[in-house]
Design a protein around this motif. Structure first.
Motif, PDB file in Angstrom:
ATOM      1  N   VAL A  54       0.915  13.535  -2.672  1.00 20.66           N
ATOM      2  CA  VAL A  54       0.328  13.680  -4.002  1.00 20.66           C
ATOM      3  C   VAL A  54      -1.135  13.214  -3.955  1.00 20.66           C
ATOM      4  O   VAL A  54      -1.573  12.662  -2.944  1.00 20.66           O
ATOM      5  CB  VAL A  54       1.132  12.923  -5.089  1.00 20.66           C
ATOM      6  N   ILE A  94       7.126   6.849  -0.867  1.00 20.25           N
ATOM      7  CA  ILE A  94       8.242   7.158  -1.770  1.00 20.25           C
ATOM      8  C   ILE A  94       8.974   8.426  -1.352  1.00 20.25           C
ATOM      9  O   ILE A  94       9.970   8.810  -1.980  1.00 20.25           O
ATOM     10  CB  ILE A  94       7.782   7.281  -3.237  1.00 20.25           C
ATOM     11  N   GLY A  95       8.518   9.125  -0.320  1.00 23.81           N
ATOM     12  CA  GLY A  95       9.223  10.329   0.126  1.00 23.81           C
ATOM     13  C   GLY A  95       8.306  11.241   0.917  1.00 23.81           C
ATOM     14  O   GLY A  95       7.097  11.025   0.953  1.00 23.81           O
ATOM     15  N   TYR A 139       0.855  -1.184   0.000  1.00 25.35           N
ATOM     16  CA  TYR A 139       0.000   0.000   0.000  1.00 25.35           C
ATOM     17  C   TYR A 139       0.889   1.232   0.000  1.00 25.35           C
ATOM     18  O   TYR A 139       1.741   1.396   0.879  1.00 25.35           O
ATOM     19  CB  TYR A 139      -0.902  -0.032   1.240  1.00 25.35           C
TER      20      TYR A 139
HETATM   21  C1  4H7 Z   1      -2.802   6.701   0.830  1.00 22.60           C
HETATM   22  C2  4H7 Z   1      -3.264   7.466   1.898  1.00 22.60           C
HETATM   23  C3  4H7 Z   1       1.718   8.117  -1.283  1.00 22.60           C
HETATM   24  C4  4H7 Z   1      -2.568   7.274  -0.409  1.00 22.60           C
HETATM   25  C5  4H7 Z   1      -3.496   8.831   1.714  1.00 22.60           C
HETATM   26  C6  4H7 Z   1       0.386   8.406  -1.569  1.00 22.60           C
HETATM   27  C7  4H7 Z   1       2.145  10.442  -1.136  1.00 22.60           C
HETATM   28  C8  4H7 Z   1       2.610   9.146  -1.062  1.00 22.60           C
HETATM   29  C9  4H7 Z   1      -2.775   8.644  -0.609  1.00 22.60           C
HETATM   30  C10 4H7 Z   1      -3.256   9.415   0.463  1.00 22.60           C
HETATM   31  C11 4H7 Z   1      -0.018   9.736  -1.610  1.00 22.60           C
HETATM   32  C12 4H7 Z   1       4.049   8.845  -0.766  1.00 22.60           C
HETATM   33  C13 4H7 Z   1      -4.879  11.179   0.366  1.00 22.60           C
HETATM   34  C14 4H7 Z   1      -2.600  11.692   0.992  1.00 22.60           C
HETATM   35  C15 4H7 Z   1      -5.087  12.604  -0.065  1.00 22.60           C
HETATM   36  C16 4H7 Z   1      -2.834  13.103   0.550  1.00 22.60           C
HETATM   37  C17 4H7 Z   1      -4.396  14.885   0.247  1.00 22.60           C
HETATM   38  C18 4H7 Z   1      -2.453   9.239  -1.936  1.00 22.60           C
HETATM   39  N1  4H7 Z   1       0.887  10.726  -1.400  1.00 22.60           N
HETATM   40  N2  4H7 Z   1      -3.497  10.799   0.303  1.00 22.60           N
HETATM   41  N3  4H7 Z   1      -4.228  13.500   0.689  1.00 22.60           N
HETATM   42  N4  4H7 Z   1       4.785   9.794  -0.238  1.00 22.60           N
HETATM   43  N5  4H7 Z   1      -1.319  10.122  -1.879  1.00 22.60           N
HETATM   44  O1  4H7 Z   1       4.498   7.737  -1.004  1.00 22.60           O
END
Ligand code: 4H7
Length: 263
Positions: free
Chosen positions: A138, A133-134, A85
């Motif tokens: 996103v 990933i960091g 995930y």
């Molecule tokens: C899972 C939970 C991964 C996936 C929350 C996913 C950055 C990374 C997401 C979210 C991701 C990473 C929901 C977080 C919407 C942001 C505004 C999808 N972002 N979101 N929020 N760093 N976003 O690996």
């Protein structure tokens, strides 16, 4: 190697699968992809893939049942796969881990979340690894999933032109890359550094190594500090600095400050 992608936007993955070296590897059959869209598993036209968060808050949450069904379909097709995930709360992804997954040809089921994320019970019940990933956010897990895939696939034999490149790159994850030059030799008053024109392979790799060490110390003190260099490397850097004119150092992206100098 097989990737099962769980996403509400399967077309997003075309960005990876239809371009460049990864597209070439995909067409050659070096890896396989299957899509499992939670949308296709909702039981009636009235049901949706998301719902309001318990306790309130911004955004919707991806519901348990459609995700559970998509995971079951992926698992049936790909029973050896690890379920990953992508989330900002995951453990940091690394070059080392990408290499390990490639070596093991580890099949993966990747869950790309949208909205405000997924019901935590899916994470508890099915997810083997939560990966980030960091430290940035996103709008969906698809781009993080593609970054994870790309970083793994580069290590599979036959994906890159020569076998050397991926190994070189994982080394470069710890040391910044030296800049590149191509023809012409002179343009707009800027010249290719003369060592690169010398044809002397030993000198060229020493020159590149010095530059990599200097760039890394200046820009990424978290990766390399002057005290960590061997005496030989220190000598190499000092000779490079003294024999490179200021204009060329600037062209190469070096700062004026020598790494051993206090700022
Ligand atoms: C899972 C939970 C991964 C996936 C929350 C996913 C950055 C990374 C997401 C979210 C991701 C990473 C929901 C977080 C919407 C942001 C505004 C999808 N972002 N979101 N929020 N760093 N976003 O690996």
């Amino acid at each position: 190697m097989h990737f099962s992608l769980i996403s509400l936007f399967p077309e997003a993955f075309n960005a990876l699968l239809e371009n460049g070296v990864i597209a070439g590897a995909y067409k050659k059959g070096l890896f396989q992809v299957s899509h499992h869209n939670p949308r296709d598993f909702v039981t009636s036209n009235y049901k949706s893939v998301d719902d309001e968060p318990y306790g309130g808050g911004d955004g919707m949450v991806m519901s348990y049942e459609p995700l559970k069904s998509a995971i079951a379909a992926a698992k049936a097709q790909n029973p050896r796969a690890k379920i990953v995930y992508l989330s900002p709360a995951g453990s940091p992804w690394s070059a080392k881990q990408a290499e390990t997954y490639a070596k093991q040809k580890q099949d993966l089921i990747l869950i790309a979340g949208r909205y405000a994320g997924i019901d935590q019970r899916i994470v508890h019940q099915y997810v083997d690894e939560e990966i980030s990933i960091g430290d940035y956010v996103v709008s969906g897990g698809e781009l993080p999933a593609m970054i994870l895939m790309d970083s793994i696939l580069r290590h599979l034999p036959g994906v890159l032109g020569n076998l050397h490149s991926a190994k070189q790159d994982s080394f470069q994850a710890k040391l910044l890359e030296a800049p590149s030059f191509t023809r012409p030799e002179h343009t707009e008053g800027l010249s290719v550094p003369k060592t690169l024109l010398s044809g002397h392979h030993g000198k060229i790799s020493q020159w590149r190594m010095s530059l990599q060490l200097l760039l890394t110390m200046q820009r990424r003190p978290d990766l390399l500090r002057p005290e960590q260099l061997s005496l030989e490397q220190q000598k190499l850097c000092k000779v490079f600095w003294q024999s490179t004119p200021e204009k060329e150092r600037k062209l190469l992206g070096l700062e004026e400050r020598f790494p051993w100098q206090e700022s």
